[in-house]
Design an enzyme around this catalytic site. Structure first.
Site, short mmCIF file in Angstrom:
data_model
loop_
_atom_site.label_atom_id
_atom_site.label_comp_id
_atom_site.label_asym_id
_atom_site.label_seq_id
_atom_site.Cartn_x
_atom_site.Cartn_y
_atom_site.Cartn_z
N SER A 15 44.65 38.80 37.58
CA SER A 15 45.50 37.69 37.12
C SER A 15 44.66 36.46 36.79
CB SER A 15 46.53 37.34 38.20
OG SER A 15 45.87 37.08 39.42
N HIS A 65 48.24 42.62 32.96
CA HIS A 65 48.60 41.74 34.07
C HIS A 65 50.08 41.90 34.38
CE1 HIS A 65 49.22 37.42 35.75
NE2 HIS A 65 49.06 38.32 36.72
#
Ligand code: T1G
Length: 651
Positions: free
Chosen positions: A404, A425
């Protein structure tokens, strides 16, 4: 785009052909109107069968017309023309009938459908109520109790339920048009079915309406249309069809012109455009039938659950038996909870679990078409994983990192087959949150990128392609949002006022309540690590709170105090005392509107920088990220849409 009719032994077969969803645009409405007049004058015709060309019957009115004044013939008038026809209309439904597609069917004398057909009045999804009789005719056909969830709560009916409820009169196996013609011929031989509008309707009583109103107020999450749809249905029950139709129409036109409906239409089209970036047109994605996931923690198990929910088999790798057992228990819990809510059956739970191979190490990843790494957010740990995978996996296996924050180029640097690396992500919980940020590296092959978008489609996710920067799109804007909120605290604005303003805007919670929920220590440790690297990061309120042991709900207090077992935030004198040294001596006064303007402007400013840097291709991608990843209220569209609106106002 056309509507044609063909006389089949005295029965006119009218076919709507307007790819891709037979939307009833003005031209289509006009053609149906004209053909209805021709049929009325044609003595060779005794009845009508209405059908749709292509993969579905009708996807509804043409939403692209909604930003303009409504054009005649209006659907309401067209449907009355069909109802009043001397030759009875039978509709032959297949695939999907939605919105106006259901409403035109309700205006017909009878309805037949192919197996697998689905029926919905999803207008509330785009901020309006059914505007051509759905709130009045449907309850007269299937009863108020069955109609309300369809009209106001986005319930879809399958063909079995539709038959059972009386929405359709017959399921046609085999050739739909032939079956409909036979049905119409039978219908002509006997008394005609009573039109929906002429049927009696029973009022379920005050208790039903109270329960429905409370349920819809809760589920609509601040959106206007569901409650107004209930109101239109109820008024028609209490005051009759004509009054109900008039009220429905007025409500429909009012809502259609609202900012909330415009925002929801904007998201509707953005969500359909998101999976189809122009740059990938004609590029074939790689087939993914077996996926690997490395890491069975919260993210890893959520990703495994999302893959299994999409029917993709998985190899889940962990370091040892204890970790694997924990992952198994987590996944059993996820699927078990879905079964408990009636979303899937117990057999589905077993099938989902059976489709997961739990392994230690990476040897079993050799068979995978795609491997997603979801291990600890530490560069060296991730690089170890990819060092092994790049040796074990096939050269064409796609290798994805779920990072992330870390630059995916650093994670993949130096490993064989750089063209197969990509960032995926996911947002926690990964089997629930719809957003998937897709981060290609400079060397990522186009078909690998296409495969990522195809995976998003299969998982039912909203894909958002991001360039490489700290936090990509969503976490970068979150950081700016939090910085702006904390700047207001330092200026003297009460954080409880800031949270209240954001909740009043439509967020489930404000930035400080969110920090208490997630824990202040994670970002504190990131700041401390950056300081250790020599970065000059001023002391923040979060630093003082964490250093005082106030890490959020998990320690009984952060920005707020919490009574054990109760998540309700309570104002904290201790937190105020800890932060006092940072707060301006002359605190500023800001009302909710000013707080909102400040924070929304900061988000939009960061979004504009993201656009200027080419990190995102379009403002709507940023708004999809905010709505599907960070709880931005759908009825507001997104920070970029709001900023664009303010710019238009300023012109
Ligand atoms: N109007 C205009 N365009 C539409 C459309 C519509 N109703 N529905 C879909 N499209 C476009 C969509 O943007 C996409 O465009 C393409 O068609 C394929 O869509 C009077 C007033 C029907 C289940 O809300 O739920 O009737 O990206 O990818 O997956 O009371 O489309 O290709 O350029 O979604 O096969 C109510 C909305 C309207 C249904 C098909 N109806 N549509 O799904 O295709 S308001 C809806 C859908 C109304 C009445 C009121 C789905 C679908 P592009 P797609 P799909």
């Amino acid at each position: 785009m056309s509507v044609t009719y063909q006389n089949r032994n005295g029965i006119a077969v009218v076919t709507i052909d307007n790819p891709p969803v037979n939307a009833m645009s003005q031209a289509i409405r006009q053609q149906i109107w004209d053909i209805a007049g021709q049929i009325e004058a044609d003595d060779a015709v005794q009845a009508v069968v209405l059908t749709g060309a292509g993969r579905l019957f009708v996807g509804g009115a043409d939403i692209t017309e909604f930003n303009r004044p409504p054009l005649e013939p209006h659907l309401t008038d067209l449907f009355t023309r069909i109802e009043d026809a001397t030759k009875p209309w039978v509709v032959a439904l297949h695939g999907v009938a939605m919105g106006g597609g259901v409403e035109i069917a309700l205006a017909c004398r009878a309805r037949v459908a192919a197996p697998g057909s689905r029926f919905a009045l999803p207008e509330v999804n785009i901020g309006i109520v059914p505007g051509a009789g759905g709130t009045q005719r449907l309850p007269r056909l299937i009863g108020v109790e069955a109609a309300l969830p369809v009209v106001a709560e986005n319930k879809t009916l399958g063909h079995e339920a539709a038959l059972k409820l009386g929405l359709i009169d017959r399921v046609i196996e085999g050739d739909l048009v032939e079956g409909a013609l036979a049905f119409a011929a039978e219908m002509l031989a006997g008394p005609l079915p009573v039109l929906a509008r002429d049927r009696a309707i029973a009022d379920p009583g005050a208790e039903f309406w109270q329960a429905a109103s409370a349920r819809i107020a809760k589920s609509s999450k601040g959106l206007t249309a569901p409650g107004r749809a209930l109101e239109a249905l109820r008024l028609g029950v209490e005051q009759g069809f004509a009054q109900g139709m008039a009220h429905e129409r007025e409500t429909f036109l009012t809502l259609k012109a609202s900012a909330e409906a415009a925002a929801l239409r904007y998201l509707f089209f953005a969500e359909r455009a998101a999976p189809k970036p122009a740059a990938l047109k004609g590029i074939t994605p790689r087939a993914v039938s077996l996926a690997g996931v490395v890491g069975g923690g919260t993210m890893g198990t959520g990703i495994v659950a999302a893959l299994r929910n999409a029917g993709i088999n998985v190899v889940l790798s962990e370091r040892d038996e204890a970790a694997l057992t924990r992952a198994k228990d987590t996944l059993s819990g996820i699927f078990g909870a879905a079964a408990k809510r009636g979303l899937i059956s117990q057999a589905d739970v077993e099938a989902r679990m059976a489709g997961i191979r739990f392994v230690i190490g990476y040897a079993d990843m050799a068979d995978c078409d795609l491997v997603i790494e979801a291990v600890f957010e530490e560069l060296s740990v991730k690089r170890e994983v990819f060092a092994a995978l790049s040796q074990i996996c096939r050269p064409d296996t796609i290798l994805a990192t779920n990072t992330s924050y870390i630059d995916p180029r650093q994670i993949a640097d130096g490993f064989a087959g750089p063209e197969r690396f990509i960032g995926l992500h996911f947002f926690s919980p990964a089997h629930v949150m719809k957003l998937l940020e897709i981060i290609p590296l400079p060397q990522t092959a186009p078909e690998v990128l296409a495969s990522a978008f195809d995976l998003a489609r299969r998982l039912g996710k909203v894909p958002a392609q991001s360039g490489i920067c700290e936090g990509f799109i969503g976490n970068r804007i979150l950081k700016r949002y939090r910085q702006e909120a904390e700047a207001l605290v330092l200026a003297g604005v009460a954080w409880a006022d800031i949270d209240a303003a954001l909740r009043g805007f439509g967020y489930a919670m404000g930035p400080f309540e969110m920090q208490d929920l997630a824990g202040l220590d994670i970002s504190y440790l990131n700041r401390e690590a950056a300081r250790a690297r020599g970065e000059d990061i001023p002391t923040t309120p979060g630093d003082l709170l964490v250093r005082a042991g106030r890490k959020g709900q998990k320690t009984g207090g952060g920005w707020y105090d919490y009574t054990p077992g109760d998540r309700k935030p309570q104002l904290s004198a201790e937190a105020a005392q800890i932060l006092a040294p940072l707060v301006a001596a002359n605190p500023v006064q800001m009302d909710a509107s000013a707080i909102l303007d400040r924070l929304l402007a900061a988000m939009a400013d960061e979004g504009q920088r993201i656009l200027d840097e080419g990190i995102a291709s379009d403002a709507s991608v940023i708004d999809l990220v905010e709505v599907h990843g960070y709880g931005f209220p759908r009825g507001k569209g997104g920070p970029m849409l709001i900023a664009a609106g303010k710019k238009d106002e300023a012109k």
